[in-house]
Design an enzyme around this catalytic site. Structure first.
Site, PDB file in Angstrom:
ATOM      1  N   ASP A 116       0.376  -1.317   0.120  1.00 56.97           N
ATOM      2  CA  ASP A 116      -0.480   0.184  -0.215  1.00 56.97           C
ATOM      3  C   ASP A 116       0.913   1.211   0.315  1.00 56.97           C
ATOM      4  OD1 ASP A 116      -2.675  -0.319  -0.414  1.00 56.97           O
ATOM      5  OD2 ASP A 116      -3.195   0.267   1.260  1.00 56.97           O
ATOM      6  N   ASP A 163       2.003  -9.999   8.514  1.00 58.04           N
ATOM      7  CA  ASP A 163       2.606  -8.838   8.997  1.00 58.04           C
ATOM      8  C   ASP A 163       3.549  -8.494   8.808  1.00 58.04           C
ATOM      9  OD1 ASP A 163       0.177  -7.527   9.705  1.00 58.04           O
ATOM     10  OD2 ASP A 163       0.452  -7.513  12.168  1.00 58.04           O
ATOM     11  N   ASP A 165       6.482  -7.747   9.522  1.00 62.24           N
ATOM     12  CA  ASP A 165       7.799  -8.024  10.661  1.00 62.24           C
ATOM     13  C   ASP A 165       7.908  -9.556  10.765  1.00 62.24           C
ATOM     14  OD1 ASP A 165       5.002  -7.180  11.396  1.00 62.24           O
ATOM     15  OD2 ASP A 165       6.727  -7.528  13.887  1.00 62.24           O
ATOM     16  N   ASP A 260      -9.781  -7.402  12.267  1.00 64.10           N
ATOM     17  CA  ASP A 260      -9.414  -8.794  12.822  1.00 64.10           C
ATOM     18  C   ASP A 260     -11.032  -9.491  13.329  1.00 64.10           C
ATOM     19  OD1 ASP A 260      -8.462  -7.175  14.087  1.00 64.10           O
ATOM     20  OD2 ASP A 260      -6.259  -7.782  14.127  1.00 64.10           O
TER      21      ASP A 260
END
Length: 500
Positions: A116, A163, A165, A260
């Site tokens: 994004d 994610d 990370d 979520d």
């Protein structure tokens, strides 16, 4: 964590029931015998804070009444799996580690990077590592919109999400895919574990070789507890979801910055089952300093209220009673900010003014309060199965109470900035502690000590004779000050470590 010892587990439930009885009696006695008619507003404030604490504790007991332990079934072969990596502004070096780990996943899959940030350097990285690069022209609905954009470019039966990370182990898909042999399973979630144990949300004792994390209670106990009620929820990363289940609810839920939880509620309302596999299969980076930690908690809190408004678990069709209770317990926690500020200001008010939120603070009051307090504390610690760390949790409550208060105001402020702010991965600006975050503990400390000095001076010079009341409230104010000073010390310790 092992929950298999039935004798110990039954003993814990007996203690919890005794704590519930003691708490209920204490609150009844407080209502019928102690509210001060000369200070009703003050009385109801403190009583309301105590009521909230009891409700939260009872909901906690319900959630963790019988935590579930699962053993991964054998993997099923031949399934198509796409791995989604949503990213916005994370560094390329950080993203590289995640993509390299995804390439090492043993189960056949594709890795799709959903950028994004529309960054050429990320596209180049994907070409180098042979991952699919996707970037949309518009950026509506933040992370949920980005994931739905990924769904438009995927026809896989299952979607694994990490994610940017989070680095998965090579066995991640193999460990979890077998659960989907049950056609009713909509998603499988694992804990979010972090490898930077020097973060703001970790406490380490190197001599004892122990680590305590602020999220351990949730991932090690609350999620397994929710799993027993078929109410474990998707936490945005480190999970596999069934594409058919997502299609059944129209994709990842938009309309909340905690997409979520909203996605989970809608899946459960459509009668899809959830699985929580309590094994660390991916490792990420925790918020390292107070600022990103508070940004993350604020986002979660605001998102909770958005979900509460859009898919109130008390009223949405399709949920079981246990699921409604379980979701409710996870949504009301930001009210803790209001509860804590009441607890922090009550001793100074009593010490400065001599006004009490009860008719009398005497031996009779303590004879009711002390048994209730110690039994409820003991009950919580037992039901927390050793991962609670109540003093630690109280320190983090001190650090978060203003953030939680803000979450009750932000949804009503006209939107002038982006609603979704990605949590900084790393120390961020390690040159200072943001004043908006560190001033509240200072204020609690200063106000508490000023009130104690004022009351003691008045007592010494014979201007007040309520010595017992002064002593009890000084003890309470000292306790609050200790929590505040611990927060201040810990955050400046982390600041010093980052700067050096």
């Amino acid at each position: 964590m092992d929950f298999s010892n039935k004798r110990i587990e039954n003993m814990r439930r007996v203690i919890a029931l005794l704590a519930i009885i003691a708490t209920t009696y204490y609150l009844y006695w407080r209502y019928t015998e102690t509210l001060n008619p000369n200070a009703l507003f003050f009385s109801w404030l403190l009583y309301g804070a105590e009521i909230f604490g009891a409700v939260s504790t009872f909901l906690f007991y319900f959630t963790v009444w019988k935590p579930k332990t699962r053993i991964a079934p054998p993997p099923i072969q031949g399934c198509s799996v796409d791995v989604f990596i949503p990213t916005m502004n994370e560094s390329v070096s950080l993203l590289r580690k995640t993509l390299l780990a995804c390439n090492e996943l043993r189960y056949p899959h594709r890795t799709l990077v959903l950028d994004d940030g529309n960054r050429p350097e990320v596209k180049t990285l994907c070409e180098e590592l042979k991952c699919v690069y996707l970037a949309r022209e518009t950026h509506d609905h933040a992370k949920a919109g980005n994931l739905n954009f990924g769904l438009q470019h995927s026809d896989a039966e299952f979607i694994a999400i990490f994610d940017a990370d989070h680095v998965p182990l090579s066995s991640f898909i193999d460990k979890l895919i077998g659960y989907f042999k049950d056609s009713k399973v909509g998603f499988v979630q694992v804990p979010q574990e972090f490898y930077n144990i020097d973060s703001i949300q970790h406490r380490t004792d190197r001599k004892e070789k122990k680590i305590w994390g602020e999220q351990y209670l949730f991932f090690s106990l609350i999620q397994p507890g929710k799993d027993s009620w078929n109410a474990a929820f998707f936490v945005g990363s480190c999970a596999i979801l069934r594409r058919k289940a997502l299609d059944d609810i129209g994709g990842f839920a938009t309309g909340s910055i905690t997409e979520d939880m909203l996605t989970s509620i809608r899946l459960h309302a459509k009668k899809w089952s959830s699985i929580y596999h309590n094994e660390n299969l991916a490792f990420g980076i925790a918020a390292e300093t107070l600022q990103p930690f508070s940004v993350q908690r604020q986002r979660w809190g605001v998102g909770n209220w958005q979900v509460f408004a859009k898919a109130n678990p008390l009223f949405i069709k399709g949920l079981s009673l246990s699921q409604r209770i379980s979701y409710l317990s996870s949504m009301i926690y930001p009210l803790e900010g209001l509860q804590k500020i009441i607890f922090y200001i009550t001793p100074p008010i009593a010490l400065f003014t001599g006004v009490l939120p009860m008719r009398a603070l005497d031996v009779n009051y303590l004879l009711h309060f002390i048994p209730y307090f110690f039994l409820s504390t003991y009950g919580f610690n037992e039901m927390a199965r050793g991962v609670g760390g109540q003093i630690m949790l109280e320190q983090y409550s001190m650090a978060k109470f203003v953030t939680y208060l803000k979450t009750m105001v932000i949804p009503f402020i006209p939107k002038k900035s982006k609603a979704f702010e990605v949590t900084s991965k790393g120390a961020g600006d390690a040159s200072r502690v943001p004043s908006i975050l560190i001033i509240p503990p200072y204020l609690v400390t200063i106000l508490s000590f000023a009130a104690m000095i004022w009351a003691l001076v008045q007592t010494i010079f014979g201007q007040r004779s309520d010595t017992f009341i002064v002593a009890v409230n000084c003890f309470w104010a000292l306790y609050n000050s200790g929590l505040a000073l611990a927060v201040i010390h810990f955050d400046y310790k982390k600041l010093f470590q980052r700067r050096t």
